[in-house]
Design a protein around this motif. Structure first.
Motif, PDB file in Angstrom:
ATOM      1  N   GLY A 144      74.894  58.563  56.506  1.00 44.63           N
ATOM      2  CA  GLY A 144      74.860  57.137  56.762  1.00 44.63           C
ATOM      3  C   GLY A 144      76.181  56.666  57.331  1.00 44.63           C
ATOM      4  O   GLY A 144      77.081  57.463  57.586  1.00 44.63           O
ATOM      5  N   ILE A 145      76.289  55.358  57.518  1.00 40.85           N
ATOM      6  CA  ILE A 145      77.546  54.785  57.978  1.00 40.85           C
ATOM      7  C   ILE A 145      77.995  53.738  56.960  1.00 40.85           C
ATOM      8  O   ILE A 145      77.209  53.286  56.120  1.00 40.85           O
ATOM      9  CB  ILE A 145      77.421  54.162  59.386  1.00 40.85           C
ATOM     10  N   SER A 146      79.249  53.361  57.051  1.00 41.65           N
ATOM     11  CA  SER A 146      79.843  52.500  56.031  1.00 41.65           C
ATOM     12  C   SER A 146      79.263  51.087  56.026  1.00 41.65           C
ATOM     13  O   SER A 146      79.443  50.361  55.058  1.00 41.65           O
ATOM     14  CB  SER A 146      81.352  52.436  56.221  1.00 41.65           C
ATOM     15  N   THR A 147      78.575  50.682  57.055  1.00 41.61           N
ATOM     16  CA  THR A 147      77.980  49.349  57.092  1.00 41.61           C
ATOM     17  C   THR A 147      76.546  49.336  56.587  1.00 41.61           C
ATOM     18  O   THR A 147      75.897  48.288  56.631  1.00 41.61           O
ATOM     19  CB  THR A 147      78.027  48.782  58.522  1.00 41.61           C
ATOM     20  N   ASP A 148      76.037  50.461  56.116  1.00 41.48           N
ATOM     21  CA  ASP A 148      74.658  50.547  55.637  1.00 41.48           C
ATOM     22  C   ASP A 148      74.469  49.747  54.353  1.00 41.48           C
ATOM     23  O   ASP A 148      75.389  49.565  53.565  1.00 41.48           O
ATOM     24  CB  ASP A 148      74.262  51.995  55.376  1.00 41.48           C
ATOM     25  N   ARG A 149      73.258  49.312  54.169  1.00 34.92           N
ATOM     26  CA  ARG A 149      72.840  48.651  52.931  1.00 34.92           C
ATOM     27  C   ARG A 149      71.761  49.524  52.283  1.00 34.92           C
ATOM     28  O   ARG A 149      71.346  50.537  52.838  1.00 34.92           O
ATOM     29  CB  ARG A 149      72.301  47.257  53.235  1.00 34.92           C
ATOM     30  N   ILE A 150      71.307  49.118  51.119  1.00 35.32           N
ATOM     31  CA  ILE A 150      70.291  49.891  50.399  1.00 35.32           C
ATOM     32  C   ILE A 150      68.994  49.968  51.205  1.00 35.32           C
ATOM     33  O   ILE A 150      68.322  50.996  51.204  1.00 35.32           O
ATOM     34  CB  ILE A 150      70.056  49.282  48.999  1.00 35.32           C
ATOM     35  N   ILE A 151      68.651  48.930  51.940  1.00 38.94           N
ATOM     36  CA  ILE A 151      67.437  48.963  52.759  1.00 38.94           C
ATOM     37  C   ILE A 151      67.535  50.048  53.829  1.00 38.94           C
ATOM     38  O   ILE A 151      66.547  50.699  54.161  1.00 38.94           O
ATOM     39  CB  ILE A 151      67.143  47.570  53.377  1.00 38.94           C
ATOM     40  N   ASP A 152      68.745  50.296  54.335  1.00 33.17           N
ATOM     41  CA  ASP A 152      68.935  51.369  55.311  1.00 33.17           C
ATOM     42  C   ASP A 152      68.781  52.738  54.656  1.00 33.17           C
ATOM     43  O   ASP A 152      68.255  53.667  55.273  1.00 33.17           O
ATOM     44  CB  ASP A 152      70.309  51.245  55.969  1.00 33.17           C
ATOM     45  N   VAL A 153      69.216  52.861  53.413  1.00 35.92           N
ATOM     46  CA  VAL A 153      69.031  54.121  52.680  1.00 35.92           C
ATOM     47  C   VAL A 153      67.544  54.353  52.438  1.00 35.92           C
ATOM     48  O   VAL A 153      67.063  55.480  52.549  1.00 35.92           O
ATOM     49  CB  VAL A 153      69.816  54.095  51.353  1.00 35.92           C
ATOM     50  N   ARG A 154      66.795  53.301  52.152  1.00 31.21           N
ATOM     51  CA  ARG A 154      65.342  53.433  51.977  1.00 31.21           C
ATOM     52  C   ARG A 154      64.684  53.930  53.270  1.00 31.21           C
ATOM     53  O   ARG A 154      63.773  54.756  53.230  1.00 31.21           O
ATOM     54  CB  ARG A 154      64.729  52.098  51.576  1.00 31.21           C
ATOM     55  N   ARG A 155      65.154  53.436  54.412  1.00 31.43           N
ATOM     56  CA  ARG A 155      64.603  53.896  55.696  1.00 31.43           C
ATOM     57  C   ARG A 155      64.934  55.359  55.941  1.00 31.43           C
ATOM     58  O   ARG A 155      64.108  56.106  56.468  1.00 31.43           O
ATOM     59  CB  ARG A 155      65.143  53.039  56.828  1.00 31.43           C
ATOM     60  N   LEU A 156      66.143  55.770  55.568  1.00 28.99           N
ATOM     61  CA  LEU A 156      66.510  57.186  55.715  1.00 28.99           C
ATOM     62  C   LEU A 156      65.661  58.064  54.802  1.00 28.99           C
ATOM     63  O   LEU A 156      65.297  59.185  55.167  1.00 28.99           O
ATOM     64  CB  LEU A 156      67.995  57.374  55.405  1.00 28.99           C
ATOM     65  N   LEU A 157      65.347  57.569  53.611  1.00 25.95           N
ATOM     66  CA  LEU A 157      64.495  58.334  52.701  1.00 25.95           C
ATOM     67  C   LEU A 157      63.062  58.442  53.222  1.00 25.95           C
ATOM     68  O   LEU A 157      62.386  59.437  52.982  1.00 25.95           O
ATOM     69  CB  LEU A 157      64.492  57.693  51.309  1.00 25.95           C
ATOM     70  N   CYS A 158      62.597  57.430  53.943  1.00 20.54           N
ATOM     71  CA  CYS A 158      61.231  57.458  54.486  1.00 20.54           C
ATOM     72  C   CYS A 158      61.063  58.532  55.556  1.00 20.54           C
ATOM     73  O   CYS A 158      59.981  59.090  55.701  1.00 20.54           O
ATOM     74  CB  CYS A 158      60.861  56.106  55.070  1.00 20.54           C
ATOM     75  N   VAL A 159      62.116  58.806  56.317  1.00 20.86           N
ATOM     76  CA  VAL A 159      62.000  59.795  57.389  1.00 20.86           C
ATOM     77  C   VAL A 159      62.439  61.188  56.945  1.00 20.86           C
ATOM     78  O   VAL A 159      62.279  62.142  57.704  1.00 20.86           O
ATOM     79  CB  VAL A 159      62.804  59.365  58.637  1.00 20.86           C
TER      80      VAL A 159
END
Length: 113
Positions: free
Chosen positions: A42-57
């Motif tokens: 990830g990148i330092s500007t990510d939020r939890i919603i971005d982590v959820r998207r990474l988990l989906c893929v």
């Protein structure tokens, strides 16, 4: 007589440019319920919603659809708007939720898609 308003800035008050911080790549570790873990980039500007998207893929976690994320230093579940940078160390815990009839139907529809 009304005072005149100044439209411009005074000589000493020039507009400062906003200092923009460049994002930095970080490794986010997610502990899964089966005692394994997944490392996400990830990148330092990510939020939890971005982590959820990474988990989906991610192939190891794409089948899990009803879950919440928690952190060892914070009590309870993390909201989607929370910044990942504030969660040091970057280790999250995936907690599977209980399926009721409606969430089970949504889960099957997502798997079929």
């Amino acid at each position: 007589m009304a005072p005149k308003s100044k439209r411009g800035k005074a000589k000493g008050e020039k507009k400062k440019k906003d200092e923009k911080v460049l994002p930095v790549a970080i490794d986010i570790t997610v502990n899964l319920p089966d005692q394994s873990d997944v490392i996400l980039k990830g990148i330092s500007t990510d939020r939890i919603i971005d982590v959820r998207r990474l988990l989906c893929v991610n192939t190891a976690t794409c089948a899990i659809t009803n879950y919440s994320l928690s952190h060892e230093t914070r009590n309870g579940h993390l909201k989607d708007g929370a910044d990942v940078v504030t969660l040091k160390p970057y280790t999250l815990i995936l907690v599977e939720g209980e399926y009721d009839e409606d969430s089970a139907l949504v889960h099957v529809r997502r798997l079929l898609d």
